[in-house]
Design a protein around this motif. Structure first.
Motif, PDB file in Angstrom:
ATOM      1  N   VAL A  21     -20.401 -17.647   2.424  1.00 34.97           N
ATOM      2  CA  VAL A  21     -20.259 -19.109   2.516  1.00 34.97           C
ATOM      3  C   VAL A  21     -21.603 -19.772   2.172  1.00 34.97           C
ATOM      4  O   VAL A  21     -21.651 -20.779   1.466  1.00 34.97           O
ATOM      5  CB  VAL A  21     -19.753 -19.534   3.915  1.00 34.97           C
ATOM      6  N   ALA A  22     -22.697 -19.161   2.623  1.00 37.94           N
ATOM      7  CA  ALA A  22     -24.025 -19.733   2.335  1.00 37.94           C
ATOM      8  C   ALA A  22     -24.426 -19.503   0.880  1.00 37.94           C
ATOM      9  O   ALA A  22     -24.995 -20.385   0.237  1.00 37.94           O
ATOM     10  CB  ALA A  22     -25.070 -19.131   3.271  1.00 37.94           C
ATOM     11  N   ARG A  23     -24.133 -18.289   0.355  1.00 42.03           N
ATOM     12  CA  ARG A  23     -24.545 -17.923  -1.013  1.00 42.03           C
ATOM     13  C   ARG A  23     -23.416 -17.164  -1.694  1.00 42.03           C
ATOM     14  O   ARG A  23     -23.386 -15.928  -1.668  1.00 42.03           O
ATOM     15  CB  ARG A  23     -25.794 -17.021  -0.965  1.00 42.03           C
ATOM     16  N   PRO A  24     -22.466 -17.879  -2.313  1.00 45.45           N
ATOM     17  CA  PRO A  24     -21.300 -17.200  -2.913  1.00 45.45           C
ATOM     18  C   PRO A  24     -21.675 -16.095  -3.906  1.00 45.45           C
ATOM     19  O   PRO A  24     -20.918 -15.130  -4.082  1.00 45.45           O
ATOM     20  CB  PRO A  24     -20.550 -18.340  -3.613  1.00 45.45           C
ATOM     21  N   VAL A  25     -22.856 -16.186  -4.499  1.00 45.05           N
ATOM     22  CA  VAL A  25     -23.269 -15.187  -5.487  1.00 45.05           C
ATOM     23  C   VAL A  25     -23.380 -13.785  -4.858  1.00 45.05           C
ATOM     24  O   VAL A  25     -23.250 -12.770  -5.541  1.00 45.05           O
ATOM     25  CB  VAL A  25     -24.590 -15.645  -6.167  1.00 45.05           C
ATOM     26  N   LEU A  26     -23.565 -13.740  -3.538  1.00 44.07           N
ATOM     27  CA  LEU A  26     -23.703 -12.442  -2.850  1.00 44.07           C
ATOM     28  C   LEU A  26     -22.387 -11.669  -2.783  1.00 44.07           C
ATOM     29  O   LEU A  26     -22.367 -10.479  -2.469  1.00 44.07           O
ATOM     30  CB  LEU A  26     -24.249 -12.648  -1.429  1.00 44.07           C
ATOM     31  N   TRP A  27     -21.288 -12.351  -3.081  1.00 47.91           N
ATOM     32  CA  TRP A  27     -19.974 -11.692  -3.013  1.00 47.91           C
ATOM     33  C   TRP A  27     -19.928 -10.447  -3.906  1.00 47.91           C
ATOM     34  O   TRP A  27     -19.323  -9.440  -3.575  1.00 47.91           O
ATOM     35  CB  TRP A  27     -18.879 -12.682  -3.385  1.00 47.91           C
ATOM     36  N   ARG A  28     -20.600 -10.520  -5.056  1.00 45.32           N
ATOM     37  CA  ARG A  28     -20.595  -9.383  -5.986  1.00 45.32           C
ATOM     38  C   ARG A  28     -21.068  -8.105  -5.296  1.00 45.32           C
ATOM     39  O   ARG A  28     -20.556  -7.031  -5.535  1.00 45.32           O
ATOM     40  CB  ARG A  28     -21.524  -9.685  -7.167  1.00 45.32           C
ATOM     41  N   LEU A  29     -22.058  -8.235  -4.414  1.00 48.64           N
ATOM     42  CA  LEU A  29     -22.582  -7.057  -3.703  1.00 48.64           C
ATOM     43  C   LEU A  29     -21.669  -6.635  -2.561  1.00 48.64           C
ATOM     44  O   LEU A  29     -21.537  -5.454  -2.257  1.00 48.64           O
ATOM     45  CB  LEU A  29     -23.966  -7.378  -3.113  1.00 48.64           C
ATOM     46  N   LEU A  30     -21.064  -7.614  -1.902  1.00 47.75           N
ATOM     47  CA  LEU A  30     -20.293  -7.324  -0.680  1.00 47.75           C
ATOM     48  C   LEU A  30     -18.831  -6.983  -0.960  1.00 47.75           C
ATOM     49  O   LEU A  30     -18.142  -6.407  -0.108  1.00 47.75           O
ATOM     50  CB  LEU A  30     -20.383  -8.532   0.266  1.00 47.75           C
ATOM     51  N   ARG A  31     -18.361  -7.304  -2.152  1.00 44.16           N
ATOM     52  CA  ARG A  31     -16.953  -7.102  -2.486  1.00 44.16           C
ATOM     53  C   ARG A  31     -16.490  -5.646  -2.351  1.00 44.16           C
ATOM     54  O   ARG A  31     -15.436  -5.403  -1.728  1.00 44.16           O
ATOM     55  CB  ARG A  31     -16.703  -7.607  -3.912  1.00 44.16           C
ATOM     56  N   PRO A  32     -17.220  -4.669  -2.908  1.00 38.26           N
ATOM     57  CA  PRO A  32     -16.685  -3.289  -2.849  1.00 38.26           C
ATOM     58  C   PRO A  32     -16.462  -2.805  -1.415  1.00 38.26           C
ATOM     59  O   PRO A  32     -15.430  -2.193  -1.118  1.00 38.26           O
ATOM     60  CB  PRO A  32     -17.766  -2.454  -3.559  1.00 38.26           C
ATOM     61  N   LEU A  33     -17.424  -3.084  -0.522  1.00 44.64           N
ATOM     62  CA  LEU A  33     -17.264  -2.640   0.875  1.00 44.64           C
ATOM     63  C   LEU A  33     -16.137  -3.388   1.575  1.00 44.64           C
ATOM     64  O   LEU A  33     -15.401  -2.827   2.382  1.00 44.64           O
ATOM     65  CB  LEU A  33     -18.564  -2.865   1.641  1.00 44.64           C
ATOM     66  N   THR A  34     -16.009  -4.687   1.258  1.00 42.84           N
ATOM     67  CA  THR A  34     -14.942  -5.488   1.872  1.00 42.84           C
ATOM     68  C   THR A  34     -13.576  -4.945   1.440  1.00 42.84           C
ATOM     69  O   THR A  34     -12.668  -4.759   2.258  1.00 42.84           O
ATOM     70  CB  THR A  34     -15.072  -6.974   1.449  1.00 42.84           C
ATOM     71  N   LYS A  35     -13.451  -4.696   0.147  1.00 46.10           N
ATOM     72  CA  LYS A  35     -12.176  -4.167  -0.364  1.00 46.10           C
ATOM     73  C   LYS A  35     -11.855  -2.825   0.296  1.00 46.10           C
ATOM     74  O   LYS A  35     -10.736  -2.583   0.740  1.00 46.10           O
ATOM     75  CB  LYS A  35     -12.260  -4.025  -1.889  1.00 46.10           C
ATOM     76  N   ARG A  36     -12.878  -1.963   0.392  1.00 49.92           N
ATOM     77  CA  ARG A  36     -12.641  -0.641   1.003  1.00 49.92           C
ATOM     78  C   ARG A  36     -12.225  -0.790   2.464  1.00 49.92           C
ATOM     79  O   ARG A  36     -11.311  -0.117   2.942  1.00 49.92           O
ATOM     80  CB  ARG A  36     -13.900   0.225   0.894  1.00 49.92           C
ATOM     81  N   GLN A  37     -12.901  -1.695   3.174  1.00 47.96           N
ATOM     82  CA  GLN A  37     -12.577  -1.916   4.593  1.00 47.96           C
ATOM     83  C   GLN A  37     -11.099  -2.304   4.744  1.00 47.96           C
ATOM     84  O   GLN A  37     -10.377  -1.745   5.578  1.00 47.96           O
ATOM     85  CB  GLN A  37     -13.471  -3.030   5.146  1.00 47.96           C
ATOM     86  N   PHE A  38     -10.640  -3.242   3.923  1.00 50.47           N
ATOM     87  CA  PHE A  38      -9.268  -3.717   4.112  1.00 50.47           C
ATOM     88  C   PHE A  38      -8.236  -2.764   3.520  1.00 50.47           C
ATOM     89  O   PHE A  38      -7.120  -2.664   4.044  1.00 50.47           O
ATOM     90  CB  PHE A  38      -9.131  -5.155   3.589  1.00 50.47           C
ATOM     91  N   ASP A  39      -8.591  -2.041   2.464  1.00 45.35           N
ATOM     92  CA  ASP A  39      -7.662  -1.002   1.982  1.00 45.35           C
ATOM     93  C   ASP A  39      -7.419   0.026   3.098  1.00 45.35           C
ATOM     94  O   ASP A  39      -6.299   0.466   3.314  1.00 45.35           O
ATOM     95  CB  ASP A  39      -8.235  -0.305   0.742  1.00 45.35           C
ATOM     96  N   ARG A  40      -8.476   0.369   3.810  1.00 40.01           N
ATOM     97  CA  ARG A  40      -8.344   1.362   4.894  1.00 40.01           C
ATOM     98  C   ARG A  40      -7.528   0.827   6.058  1.00 40.01           C
ATOM     99  O   ARG A  40      -6.794   1.556   6.715  1.00 40.01           O
ATOM    100  CB  ARG A  40      -9.728   1.775   5.396  1.00 40.01           C
ATOM    101  N   LEU A  41      -7.684  -0.471   6.342  1.00 41.73           N
ATOM    102  CA  LEU A  41      -6.972  -1.064   7.485  1.00 41.73           C
ATOM    103  C   LEU A  41      -5.501  -1.350   7.192  1.00 41.73           C
ATOM    104  O   LEU A  41      -4.706  -1.550   8.118  1.00 41.73           O
ATOM    105  CB  LEU A  41      -7.644  -2.390   7.889  1.00 41.73           C
ATOM    106  N   ALA A  42      -5.142  -1.355   5.905  1.00 41.90           N
ATOM    107  CA  ALA A  42      -3.812  -1.844   5.517  1.00 41.90           C
ATOM    108  C   ALA A  42      -2.639  -1.184   6.257  1.00 41.90           C
ATOM    109  O   ALA A  42      -1.752  -1.897   6.733  1.00 41.90           O
ATOM    110  CB  ALA A  42      -3.638  -1.719   4.002  1.00 41.90           C
TER     111      ALA A  42
END
Ligand SMILES: C[S@@+](CC[C@H](N)C(=O)[O-])C[C@H]1O[C@@H](n2cnc3c(N)ncnc32)[C@H](O)[C@@H]1O
Length: 211
Positions: A21-42
Motif C-alpha cells: 500500500v505504501a510502495r506498490p512497486v514492491l509487489w514485484r518482490l513480494l508476489r512470488p511468496l504471496t502466491k505460494r502462501q495462498f496456493d498452499r492454503l487453498a
C-alpha cells in the motif's frame, strides 16, 4: 508447529499489505511468496472461514443504491464473496480473480450449478488487470491487498468499490479507512461509508462521473 506457521503467515500478509500500500512497486518482490502462501492454503481455505466472515461485505452491499451488472471479486480465493454477490444480485455477471491457481481451482469446483452461467474465475493480478477501463460497476475486495491505480482504471464512472475485512483491524490483510479515503479520494472516488458487522468492518466508495 501448524499454529506457528499460521502465525508467521498472518504476519507476512500484514507486512506485505503495509509495504505494498505504501510502495506498490514492491509487489514485484513480494508476489512470488504471496502466491505460494495462498496456493498452499487453498485446500483448507474455505474451512478456515467463519460463518460471519462476509457479514461486513453484506452490510456494505445492502447500502448500494442500485443492483450492479458487472462485478469483479478481486483476490477471490475460493470464491465465497463472488458467490455471495451473485446470489444477492440475480442479474449480475461476476468474475472472481486471483493470482493463486490453487484457489481458483477450488473456486471452480465449488461453484453451485445455479450460478455457473453467471460466475466465472480467471487468473489475474490486481496490480495489472486484463480488463478494459470502466469494465465493472462494482469491485469487491474481501480481505485483499488494494492496488489503487488499477481500481481507478477498472471501476466505471458512477460505480462502486467495497472493501471488507472479516476481523476488522485484526485481519492480516487490513487497510485503515483513513488510508482508503485518502487513496481513493485523490483518484476521484467519494461518498465514503464505513460499516461494522460482528468483528468485521467494511468500506464503500463511489467513483465520480467525469465533469
Ligand atoms: C486473504 S485471501 C482472501 C480470499 C477471499 N477474498 C476471502 O475473503 O475468503 C487473499 C487472496 O487474494 C489473493 N491475492 C493476493 N494478492 C493478489 C493480487 N495482487 N492479485 C490477485 N489476487 C491476489 C491471494 O492469492 C488470496 O487468494
Amino acid at each position: 508447529m501448524r499454529g506457528l506457521e499460521q502465525k508467521l503467515g498472518r504476519r507476512f500478509a500484514r507486512m506485505t499489505t503495509n509495504l505494498v500500500v505504501a510502495r506498490p512497486v514492491l509487489w514485484r518482490l513480494l508476489r512470488p511468496l504471496t502466491k505460494r502462501q495462498f496456493d498452499r492454503l487453498a485446500p483448507q481455505w474455505t474451512t478456515m472461514r467463519s460463518d460471519e466472515a462476509f457479514a461486513p461485505l453484506e452490510a456494505a452491499l445492502d447500502a448500494l443504491p442500485a443492483e450492479p451488472s458487472n462485478v469483479l471479486d478481486l483476490g477471490t480465493g475460493t470464491g465465497l464473496a463472488a458467490f455471495a454477490v451473485a446470489r444477492r444480485f440475480p442479474s449480475a455477471s461476476v468474475v472472481g480473480s486471483d493470482i493463486a491457481e490453487e484457489m481458483l481451482s477450488q473456486a471452480r469446483n465449488a461453484t453451485p450449478p445455479e450460478l455457473a452461467d453467471r460466475v466465472r474465475f480467471e487468473a489475474a493480478d490486481a496490480a495489472q488487470l486484463p480488463f478494459p477501463p470502466g469494465a465493472f460497476d462494482l469491485v469487491v475486495l474481501a480481505n485483499m491487498i488494494p492496488f489503487f491505480d488499477e481500481l481507478e482504471r477498472i471501476v466505471a464512472p458512477g460505480g462502486h468499490v467495497v472493501f471488507s475485512f472479516s476481523s476488522g483491524p485484526e485481519t492480516p490483510i487490513w487497510v485503515p479507512s483513513e488510508r482508503l479515503r485518502s487513496e481513493l479520494g485523490r483518484r476521484g472516488f467519494s461518498d465514503f461509508a464505513d460499516f461494522e458487522a460482528g468483528p468485521g468492518t467494511a468500506f464503500l466508495a463511489r467513483k465520480g462521473e467525469p465533469a
